[in-house]
Write an enzyme that holds these catalytic residues in place. Structure first.
Site, PDB file in Angstrom:
ATOM      1  CB  CYS A  33      -5.454   3.988   0.911  1.00  0.00           C
ATOM      2  SG  CYS A  33      -6.979   4.795   0.340  1.00  0.00           S
ATOM      3  CB  ALA A  63     -11.034   6.549   6.618  1.00  0.00           C
ATOM      4  CD  GLN A  72      -3.474   5.677   9.990  1.00  0.00           C
ATOM      5  OE1 GLN A  72      -3.122   4.578   9.596  1.00  0.00           O
ATOM      6  NE2 GLN A  72      -2.634   6.697  10.119  1.00  0.00           N
ATOM      7  CB  SER A  73      -7.801   3.954   3.866  1.00  0.00           C
ATOM      8  OG  SER A  73      -8.074   2.939   2.932  1.00  0.00           O
ATOM      9  CG  ASN A  74      -6.452  -1.273   7.220  1.00  0.00           C
ATOM     10  OD1 ASN A  74      -5.350  -1.205   7.742  1.00  0.00           O
ATOM     11  ND2 ASN A  74      -7.582  -1.195   7.926  1.00  0.00           N
TER      12      ASN A  74
END
Ligand SMILES: Cc1ncc(COP(=O)(O)O)c(C=O)c1O
Length: 340
Positions: A78, A72, A74-76
Site C-alpha cells: 500500500c 494489512a 502496515q502494508s508495504n
C-alpha cells in the site's frame, strides 16, 4: 531470442537493475548473495515497485484516474502504491486492516505523506477475504463518483503485477553471467504469491530459451494467502502468456512451486525468535535492514535451510531482499536487540 518486455504497458517507477551484493558464507560453506530489491527506489523501496510498473502501466493505458488497493495495517504494498500514485498523478485509496490509530507510524505515515487516503476497516490483521470485499465496495463507490478507479488486489498479485518479477528473474540471470556464477537456489519471502509467480514465469521463459537457471524457493510468511491461493503455477502460466506468443513452450508446473512454510511461526505478522535473529544477523553482517513480518522471516528460512544442509558447500545462493524496513518504526516492529 531474448526475453523482452518492451511490448507491455509499463510505467517507469523503479530504479533498475537493483544491485546483487556479495554476502557472507553460510553454514555449510555456501556463498550468499543479496539481491537488493529493498532498494528499488520507489517511496522507500521494496518488491512492489516492480509489480507496480506493470500495474500502473495498465492503469494508465485503461484511462484510470485513481488506484485502489488493500493490505494489512502496515502494508508495504500500500505504501508503494501511494508513492506510485504521487509520481503518476493518480489519486490513491488504501483499504487497510485494523482501526485508525491515534498516531500514524511506519508505512501508514509514509502512505499519508504520499497523499493517499487510508480507509481502516477494523478487520483482523490477516482477514484477507474481508479486506478484498471492502476493496471491491470502495471501488464501486469511486466508480460511481466518476473517479475511474483501477483496482489492485492484495499484494498486486495479478499476472500483470507478476510481470515485474519475471523481469527480475531475467535481470538476475544477466547479473549471474556478469559475476561468473551459477547459483543453485534463489530464496525470497512470499506472501500473496505474485513475486513467486513472476519469478517462476521468468524462469520458465529462460528454460525455454536454453538458459541455466537456479531453483526458486519461497519462504511463506502468510497463511491463507500463498498456501493454495492464488494457485502460483496458474498465475505464473498466465504471466508467461502475457510475455508473448514466442514463449509458447514455456510452462510452469506444480512441481516447480516450492513454498516452505516452516518459518511463519504462530501466524502472519507475529514475530519469531528466528526472524529476529535473522534481522540481527543481516544488520550485523551487511548493514541490511530486514523487518519482522516479511524479510526477517524470509531470511530465517534461508539460514534454517543452510543449517539443514540444503545448499552444497561452494555453491552460490541468492536471497532476494524484498524490503519492509518502514515497519520497524511501527508499534511492535522493533526486533529484539539480543537473543536473550
Ligand atoms: C517486504 C515484503 N516482502 C515480501 C512480500 C511478499 O511478496 P508477495 O506478496 O508478492 O508474495 C511482501 C508483500 O507484501 C513484502 O511487503
Amino acid at each position: 531470442m531474448q526475453v523482452v518486455f518492451d511490448h507491455l504497458e509499463r510505467a517507469s517507477l523503479a530504479t533498475l537493475p537493483t544491485a546483487l551484493e556479495l554476502g557472507p558464507l553460510l553454514d555449510g560453506g555456501a556463498q550468499l548473495w543479496v539481491k537488493r530489491d529493498d532498494l528499488t527506489g520507489l517511496g522507500g523501496g521494496g518488491n512492489k515497485a516492480r509489480k507496480l510498473e506493470f500495474l500502473c502501466g495498465d492503469a494508465l493505458a485503461s484511462g484510470a484516474r485513481s488506484l485502489v488497493t488493500v493490505g494489512a495495517g502496515q502494508s508495504n504494498h500500500c505504501r508503494m502504491t501511494a508513492a506510485a500514485g504521487a509520481k503518476l498523478g493518480l489519486e490513491v485509496h488504501l483499504v487497510l486492516s485494523g482501526d485508525q490509530p491515534s498516531v500514524l507510524t511506519g508505512n501508514q505515515l509514509l502512505s499519508t505523506l504520499f497523499g493517499a487516503q487510508l480507509h481502516f476497516t477494523g478487520a483482523e490483521e490477516s482477514h484477507w477475504g474481508e479486506l478484498e470485499i471492502a476493496r471491491e465496495s470502495l471501488t464501486a463507490e469511486l466508480s460511481a463518483e466518476g473517479l475511474s478507479p483501477y483496482a489492485i488486489p492484495i499484494g498486486g498479485s495479478t499476472s500483470v503485477g507478476a510481470l515485474g518479477y519475471a523481469v527480475a528473474f531475467i535481470e538476475l540471470l544477466d547479473q549471474f553471467d556478469e559475476a561468473g556464477i551459477a547459483p543453485s537456489t534463489v530464496v525470497f519471502t512470499s506472501s500473496s504469491g505474485g513475486t513467486h509467480a513472476g519469478l517462476l514465469a521468468g524462469r520458465a521463459a529462460a528454460v525455454a530459451q536454453g538458459r541455466v537457471v537456479p531453483n526458486v524457493v519461497a519462504i511463506g510468511v502468510a497463511t491463507g494467502v500463498n498456501i493454495g491461493w492464488p494457485d502460483v503455477a496458474e498465475l505464473a502460466n498466465e504471466t508467461v502468456m502475457l510475455m508473448g506468443k514466442h514463449l509458447e513452450s514455456a510452462s510452469v508446473s506444480e512441481r516447480d512451486v516450492e513454498v516452505d512454510t516452516r518459518w511463519i511461526g504462530e501466524d502472519y505478522a507475529i514475530p519469531t525468535d528466528a526472524g529476529d535473529e535473522a534481522i540481527r544477523w543481516a544488520a550485523g553482517r551487511g548493514g541490511w535492514i530486514l523487518d519482522r513480518t516479511y524479510s526477517g522471516k524470509g531470511l530465517s528460512g534461508l539460514l534454517g535451510l543452510a543449517a539443514e544442509g540444503r545448499f552444497a558447500e561452494d555453491s552460490d545462493v541468492v536471497f532476494i531482499h524484498t524490503g519492509g524496513w518502514p515497519a520497524l518504526f511501527a508499534p511492535g516492529g522493533a526486533p529484539l536487540l539480543s537473543g536473550s
